[in-house]
Design a protein around this motif. Structure first.
Motif, mmCIF file in Angstrom:
data_model
loop_
_atom_site.group_PDB
_atom_site.id
_atom_site.type_symbol
_atom_site.label_atom_id
_atom_site.label_comp_id
_atom_site.label_asym_id
_atom_site.label_seq_id
_atom_site.Cartn_x
_atom_site.Cartn_y
_atom_site.Cartn_z
ATOM 1 N N ASP A 216 42.562 47.635 0.093
ATOM 2 C CA ASP A 216 43.080 48.309 1.284
ATOM 3 C C ASP A 216 42.682 47.512 2.525
ATOM 4 N N TRP A 217 43.550 47.519 3.500
ATOM 5 C CA TRP A 217 43.319 46.771 4.731
ATOM 6 C C TRP A 217 44.198 47.323 5.846
ATOM 7 N N LYS A 218 43.826 47.002 7.078
ATOM 8 C CA LYS A 218 44.676 47.342 8.225
ATOM 9 C C LYS A 218 45.519 46.128 8.557
ATOM 10 N N CYS A 219 46.821 46.351 8.635
ATOM 11 C CA CYS A 219 47.766 45.249 8.819
ATOM 12 C C CYS A 219 47.745 44.782 10.279
ATOM 13 N N MET A 220 46.953 43.757 10.537
ATOM 14 C CA MET A 220 46.772 43.204 11.875
ATOM 15 C C MET A 220 47.102 41.712 11.858
ATOM 16 N N PRO A 226 49.734 39.173 4.193
ATOM 17 C CA PRO A 226 50.929 39.333 5.023
ATOM 18 C C PRO A 226 51.378 40.787 5.043
ATOM 19 N N CYS A 227 52.062 41.172 6.101
ATOM 20 C CA CYS A 227 52.597 42.525 6.194
ATOM 21 C C CYS A 227 53.682 42.697 5.131
ATOM 22 N N PRO A 228 53.629 43.765 4.331
ATOM 23 C CA PRO A 228 54.612 43.923 3.258
ATOM 24 C C PRO A 228 55.988 44.383 3.723
ATOM 25 N N VAL A 229 56.117 44.806 5.004
ATOM 26 C CA VAL A 229 57.412 45.324 5.465
ATOM 27 C C VAL A 229 57.982 44.570 6.658
ATOM 28 N N ASN A 230 57.131 43.907 7.411
ATOM 29 C CA ASN A 230 57.608 43.215 8.618
ATOM 30 C C ASN A 230 57.189 41.751 8.589
ATOM 31 N N SER A 232 55.958 40.320 11.262
ATOM 32 C CA SER A 232 54.688 40.378 11.962
ATOM 33 C C SER A 232 53.901 41.576 11.466
ATOM 34 N N SER A 233 52.659 41.697 11.880
ATOM 35 C CA SER A 233 51.812 42.796 11.438
ATOM 36 C C SER A 233 52.311 44.117 12.017
ATOM 37 N N CYS A 234 52.155 45.213 11.219
ATOM 38 C CA CYS A 234 52.668 46.524 11.635
ATOM 39 C C CYS A 234 51.596 47.430 12.183
ATOM 40 N N GLY A 235 50.323 47.078 11.991
ATOM 41 C CA GLY A 235 49.244 47.890 12.516
ATOM 42 C C GLY A 235 48.870 49.082 11.659
ATOM 43 N N ASN A 236 49.538 49.269 10.519
ATOM 44 C CA ASN A 236 49.261 50.415 9.654
ATOM 45 C C ASN A 236 48.191 50.088 8.615
ATOM 46 N N LEU A 237 47.608 51.148 8.053
ATOM 47 C CA LEU A 237 46.698 50.977 6.928
ATOM 48 C C LEU A 237 47.521 50.731 5.672
ATOM 49 N N ARG A 238 47.127 49.758 4.885
ATOM 50 C CA ARG A 238 47.866 49.396 3.682
ATOM 51 C C ARG A 238 46.940 49.418 2.474
ATOM 52 N N ALA A 239 47.501 49.678 1.317
ATOM 53 C CA ALA A 239 46.725 49.661 0.080
ATOM 54 C C ALA A 239 47.617 49.197 -1.061
ATOM 55 N N VAL A 240 47.036 48.460 -1.984
ATOM 56 C CA VAL A 240 47.791 47.961 -3.128
ATOM 57 C C VAL A 240 46.831 47.788 -4.303
ATOM 58 N N TRP A 241 47.340 48.049 -5.504
ATOM 59 C CA TRP A 241 46.572 47.747 -6.717
ATOM 60 C C TRP A 241 46.900 46.322 -7.107
ATOM 61 N N ASP A 242 45.892 45.470 -7.143
ATOM 62 C CA ASP A 242 46.160 44.050 -7.360
ATOM 63 C C ASP A 242 45.365 43.502 -8.537
ATOM 64 N N LEU A 243 45.900 42.400 -9.099
ATOM 65 C CA LEU A 243 45.207 41.692 -10.172
ATOM 66 C C LEU A 243 43.924 41.067 -9.632
ATOM 67 N N LYS A 272 49.367 54.751 -13.730
ATOM 68 C CA LYS A 272 50.747 54.285 -13.780
ATOM 69 C C LYS A 272 51.141 53.936 -12.361
ATOM 70 N N ILE A 273 51.352 52.653 -12.120
ATOM 71 C CA ILE A 273 51.528 52.139 -10.758
ATOM 72 C C ILE A 273 52.985 51.782 -10.527
ATOM 73 N N PRO A 274 53.722 52.518 -9.660
ATOM 74 C CA PRO A 274 55.125 52.191 -9.388
ATOM 75 C C PRO A 274 55.265 50.790 -8.805
ATOM 76 N N SER A 275 56.310 50.107 -9.201
ATOM 77 C CA SER A 275 56.577 48.776 -8.668
ATOM 78 C C SER A 275 57.031 48.878 -7.222
ATOM 79 N N GLN A 276 56.510 47.992 -6.369
ATOM 80 C CA GLN A 276 56.936 47.998 -4.969
ATOM 81 C C GLN A 276 58.311 47.371 -4.785
ATOM 82 N N TYR A 277 58.819 46.711 -5.839
ATOM 83 C CA TYR A 277 60.118 46.055 -5.740
ATOM 84 C C TYR A 277 61.228 46.834 -6.449
#
Length: 296
Positions: A216-220, A226-230, A232-243, A272-277
């Motif tokens: 988890d991180w704050k998108c700055m 990198p920001c997963p949606v923009n 540039s950075s969106c400023g939101n809190l983000r979280a992902v399950w990663d290898l 059970k982790i939904p795919s982001q794609y």
């Protein structure tokens, strides 16, 4: 019925309805002979179901068939066509697979004893309907380790996992095959393709797939990710399950011997982790909040 297959050796799609198989030119003149060679004289995994290649799944797998194909000639009214057919899953374990299966069960039992956990091999539930390779009991869970070194069908994995869960046993399947039908259909981990001697004697046996860590991180603008949606950075809190290797900083691979205790004590849980794609797709694994391949 498929009208094409994937050639895993050349990494090309073969169009069975085309006279030139979709690959004109003298360099492909031997392609027809190669793909129609009897299965006993070629690599069993030479030809792959096209749907499985493109999506990772084919409904034929739910009917006890493998994603590997054979090509047959069919003649109707004097016209001969090429037809692709799924090969059956090889059911009987080879002696080597059987030896590795027994060695893995012994390794899990030894690890459980070192951690002071209750452990039994080849345990049946009271109603006799579920048999577990190795049952490890900790303060949080009963973990049913299933060492799967031979081929298995998707329906078998789903049925056995559901039956274990109904009896309060959390199944955890282990495979050495990154294309096994059990992957992402139940709680799973993948290990190296070791011999039975290596399984018994090597000091460190690492999990190579199936474990993810919560990041988890704050998108700055200063964020390492990198920001997963923009752009540039969106400023939101983000979280992902990663290898583990993709974590920041990278996490070390989990040792199987450690996982025996961590899972039974509730530090690793099935997810059970939904795919982001692709919203229709999901990954099952062991998060820590660390996640294992998923719940049945």
């Amino acid at each position: 019925m498929a009208n094409g297959v994937r050639h895993t050796g050349y990494d090309i799609t073969i169009e069975l309805t085309h006279a030139d198989l979709g690959h004109p030119g003298p360099e492909w003149s031997g392609l027809l002979k190669e793909i129609t060679t009897p299965i006993q004289h070629r690599d069993r995994e030479l030809l792959q179901c096209l749907q499985h290649h493109e999506t990772g799944y084919c409904p034929a797998e739910d009917e006890g068939r493998s994603p590997w194909m054979t090509i047959r000639r069919r003649t109707v009214s004097g016209v001969t066509t090429l037809v692709a057919a799924h090969l059956p899953v090889r059911g009987k374990s080879t002696p080597e697979e059987s030896d590795r299966h027994k060695a893995f069960k012994e390794r899990i039992e030894r690890a459980a004893h070192r951690h002071g956990l209750n452990v039994e091999q080849e345990v049946r539930t009271g109603d006799g309907k579920v048999r577990t390779d190795v049952l490890v009991t900790g303060s949080a869970e009963q973990i049913g380790w299933e060492a799967q070194y031979s081929p298995v069908t998707a329906p078998t994995v789903l049925r056995r996992s559901a039956a274990a869960a109904e009896r309060e046993i959390q199944p955890l399947w282990v495979t050495n095959d990154d294309r096994s039908a059990l992957i992402d259909r139940t709680s799973w981990v993948r290990v190296d393709d070791w011999s039975w001697r290596e399984i018994l004697n090597r000091p460190a046996m690492l999990v190579r797939g199936g474990v993810r860590h919560l990041q988890d991180w704050k998108c700055m603008p200063s964020s390492e990710r990198p920001c997963p949606v923009n752009v540039s950075s969106c400023g939101n809190l983000r979280a992902v399950w990663d290898l583990p290797g993709l974590c920041l900083p990278p996490r070390p691979a989990t040792a199987v011997d450690d996982l025996v205790a961590l899972n039974a004590e509730g530090q690793y849980v099935p997810m059970k982790i939904p795919s982001q794609y692709n919203p229709r797709s999901s990954t099952r694994g062991s998060p820590k909040p660390t996640g294992l391949g998923g719940a049945p």
